[in-house]
Scaffold this active site. Structure first.
Site, PDB file in Angstrom:
ATOM      1  N   ARG A  49     193.075  15.973  27.476  1.00 60.05           N
ATOM      2  CA  ARG A  49     192.185  15.747  28.609  1.00 60.05           C
ATOM      3  C   ARG A  49     190.867  16.445  28.304  1.00 60.05           C
ATOM      4  O   ARG A  49     190.727  17.099  27.280  1.00 60.05           O
ATOM      5  CB  ARG A  49     192.801  16.160  29.939  1.00 60.05           C
ATOM      6  CG  ARG A  49     193.825  17.244  29.928  1.00 60.05           C
ATOM      7  CD  ARG A  49     193.309  18.577  29.458  1.00 60.05           C
ATOM      8  NE  ARG A  49     192.150  18.962  30.258  1.00 60.05           N
ATOM      9  CZ  ARG A  49     191.201  19.784  29.898  1.00 60.05           C
ATOM     10  NH1 ARG A  49     191.245  20.356  28.694  1.00 60.05           N
ATOM     11  NH2 ARG A  49     190.198  20.087  30.679  1.00 60.05           N
ATOM     12  N   ALA A  51     186.515  15.543  28.853  1.00 59.35           N
ATOM     13  CA  ALA A  51     185.724  14.349  28.513  1.00 59.35           C
ATOM     14  C   ALA A  51     185.557  14.115  27.007  1.00 59.35           C
ATOM     15  O   ALA A  51     185.875  13.028  26.505  1.00 59.35           O
ATOM     16  CB  ALA A  51     184.377  14.429  29.235  1.00 59.35           C
ATOM     17  N   GLN A 200     194.177  23.353  35.338  1.00 59.76           N
ATOM     18  CA  GLN A 200     193.616  23.466  33.982  1.00 59.76           C
ATOM     19  C   GLN A 200     192.958  24.827  33.756  1.00 59.76           C
ATOM     20  O   GLN A 200     192.858  25.283  32.616  1.00 59.76           O
ATOM     21  CB  GLN A 200     192.571  22.359  33.748  1.00 59.76           C
ATOM     22  CG  GLN A 200     193.144  20.968  33.633  1.00 59.76           C
ATOM     23  CD  GLN A 200     193.118  20.245  34.957  1.00 59.76           C
ATOM     24  OE1 GLN A 200     193.269  20.852  36.013  1.00 59.76           O
ATOM     25  NE2 GLN A 200     192.904  18.936  34.925  1.00 59.76           N
ATOM     26  N   ASP A 241     182.139  15.378  33.514  1.00 55.33           N
ATOM     27  CA  ASP A 241     182.744  14.160  32.948  1.00 55.33           C
ATOM     28  C   ASP A 241     181.749  13.018  32.884  1.00 55.33           C
ATOM     29  O   ASP A 241     181.932  12.064  32.132  1.00 55.33           O
ATOM     30  CB  ASP A 241     183.962  13.752  33.777  1.00 55.33           C
ATOM     31  CG  ASP A 241     185.072  14.761  33.547  1.00 55.33           C
ATOM     32  OD1 ASP A 241     185.045  15.823  34.178  1.00 55.33           O
ATOM     33  OD2 ASP A 241     185.935  14.494  32.684  1.00 55.33           O
ATOM     34  N   ASN A 251     182.360  16.290  38.081  1.00 55.88           N
ATOM     35  CA  ASN A 251     183.260  17.211  37.378  1.00 55.88           C
ATOM     36  C   ASN A 251     184.523  17.388  38.220  1.00 55.88           C
ATOM     37  O   ASN A 251     184.629  16.811  39.319  1.00 55.88           O
ATOM     38  CB  ASN A 251     182.571  18.554  37.115  1.00 55.88           C
ATOM     39  CG  ASN A 251     183.359  19.426  36.153  1.00 55.88           C
ATOM     40  OD1 ASN A 251     183.798  18.955  35.098  1.00 55.88           O
ATOM     41  ND2 ASN A 251     183.583  20.683  36.489  1.00 55.88           N
ATOM     42  N   LYS A 252     185.452  18.142  37.722  1.00 55.90           N
ATOM     43  CA  LYS A 252     186.756  18.335  38.367  1.00 55.90           C
ATOM     44  C   LYS A 252     186.604  18.632  39.854  1.00 55.90           C
ATOM     45  O   LYS A 252     185.705  19.374  40.256  1.00 55.90           O
ATOM     46  CB  LYS A 252     187.486  19.474  37.649  1.00 55.90           C
ATOM     47  CG  LYS A 252     188.881  19.786  38.132  1.00 55.90           C
ATOM     48  CD  LYS A 252     189.799  18.583  38.193  1.00 55.90           C
ATOM     49  CE  LYS A 252     189.944  17.837  36.891  1.00 55.90           C
ATOM     50  NZ  LYS A 252     190.587  16.515  37.037  1.00 55.90           N
TER      51      LYS A 252
END
Ligand code: MRU
Length: 362
Positions: A49, A51, A200, A241, A251-252
């Protein structure tokens, strides 16, 4: 200190190998990808995982598809199927589409398909390593400037998710300036958001910072605002990302809330990215970036190592409670202090991006 391992590599037999990131930090297991479907599954189930790593895995996936096509005598439709399968693996990180477009262009111009696919995938990987190293070179002065003001006290950096080497090939984006600062003897301490639902931060960022001897503290996702109100964060650096022409940053999930808290507390909020994460075809991140929604069970269960030493999921809510699982959010450019790229630091705006990447001018 340069990071000690890569996240994807090839064997002398030209098999592709990755680390099963779903098992970190507990077990370091290497997985061999033999078919493009192996690469596709590894991206979908998040064995890999981040990007840039998603893009690199897809590129090698096309190499594997070419190998299968030749070995089994398939026609072109097999390769088309591989491209469309991989394109549908994850929607938000634009590096996936960038890498597949590069592979397609390389194959369109090739006479030796296998060699062309191999060379292109290798170049994508090598370029990412150098790009991330350069992000560190350009991000380092930001940390140095804060360190100079803090007179020997550590620079406190808050980050969300994993935009480290595990999301890339080697240096990482946000970790590259951090690793280079530590190498120069600058005292750095990283606040690591755990990053629910898949953790993560806890699983991956904490792992790689531990492996590289970087001081850090794990916090639950809602702690950042409190720390910022109490002058315990000097700078926020996150990955992305997909970043639009206007400088909006996907992003996350949860990144936006950190940006709001940083703005309210006058704390610089930087985004570190390779230019492969720029999507110059769109402007408005809120309406134009596709946000991945993943399965409910990622929210309802937490995976960890139990007292018996087994890595297993644990249910944390009533079995019948429905959950929503948005993978990413968009931080508007107005909340972003700057973008740290391989060519330098710029404003999160079209003018800023074009000042470093004039090739994108209309
Ligand atoms: O869902 P993930 O783990 O792929 O999300 C990763 C992130 O949001 C990272 O911050 C981003 O991909 C940048 S990696 C350098």
């Amino acid at each position: 200190m340069s990071p000690s391992f890569r996240t994807i590599w090839t064997t002398p037999q030209k098999d592709v190998e990755i680390i099963d990131q779903r098992l970190l930090p507990h077990e370091f297991v290497v997985v061999t990808l033999k078919t493009y479907k192996d690469a596709d599954l590894a991206i979908r189930n998040m064995t890999v995982r981040g990007a840039p790593l998603i893009g690199a895995t897809a590129a090698y996936g096309i190499f594997l598809a070419v190998k299968e096509m030749i070995n089994h005598g398939h026609d072109d439709s097999f390769l088309d199927e591989a491209f469309s399968t991989l394109r549908a693996s994850r929607p938000t990180a634009v590096n996936l589409f960038w890498a597949l477009d590069r592979m397609r262009a390389a194959l369109d111009n090739a006479t030796d398909f296998l060699e062309a696919a191999w060379q292109e995938a290798e170049q994508i990987v090598e370029a990412d390593i150098e790009t991330c190293r350069l992000i560190g070179v350009h991000g380092l002065p930001l940390i140095e400037a804060i360190a100079a003001q803090k007179k020997g006290e550590p620079v406190h950096i808050l980050t969300h998710c994993n935009a480290g080497m595990l999301g890339c090939i080697q240096w990482g984006t946000i970790t590259s300036p951090i690793y280079q600062a530590v190498q120069k003897g600058i005292k750095v301490h990283v606040w690591v958001d755990e990053t629910r639902p898949r953790n993560q931060g806890a699983n991956l960022t904490a792992y790689e910072l531990t492996r590289h001897g970087v001081e850090h503290t794990l916090i639950v996702d809602n702690t950042g605002g409190h720390l910022m109100q109490h002058n315990m964060v000097d700078i926020v650096i996150v990955g992305t990302d997909r970043t639009t022409r206007n400088g909006d940053v996907a992003n996350k999930i949860g990144t936006y809330l950190k940006a709001l808290a940083a703005k309210d507390n006058n704390i610089p909020f930087y985004v570190a990215l390779p230019s492969t994460t720029l999507d110059m075809t769109i402007k408005d991140g809120l309406t134009e970036i596709p946000i991945e929604q993943r399965e409910q069970n990622e929210v309802k269960y937490v995976i960890g190592k139990s007292a018996t030493g087994k890595i297993e999921p644990v249910l944390i809510c009533p079995e019948t409670t429905p959950a929503a699982n948005y993978g990413f959010d968009v931080t508007p450019a107005r909340l972003v202090t700057g973008l740290i790229t391989e060519r330098g630091v710029c404003a999160a705006s079209e003018a800023g991006i074009l000042s470093l990447f004039p090739e994108y001018k209309d």
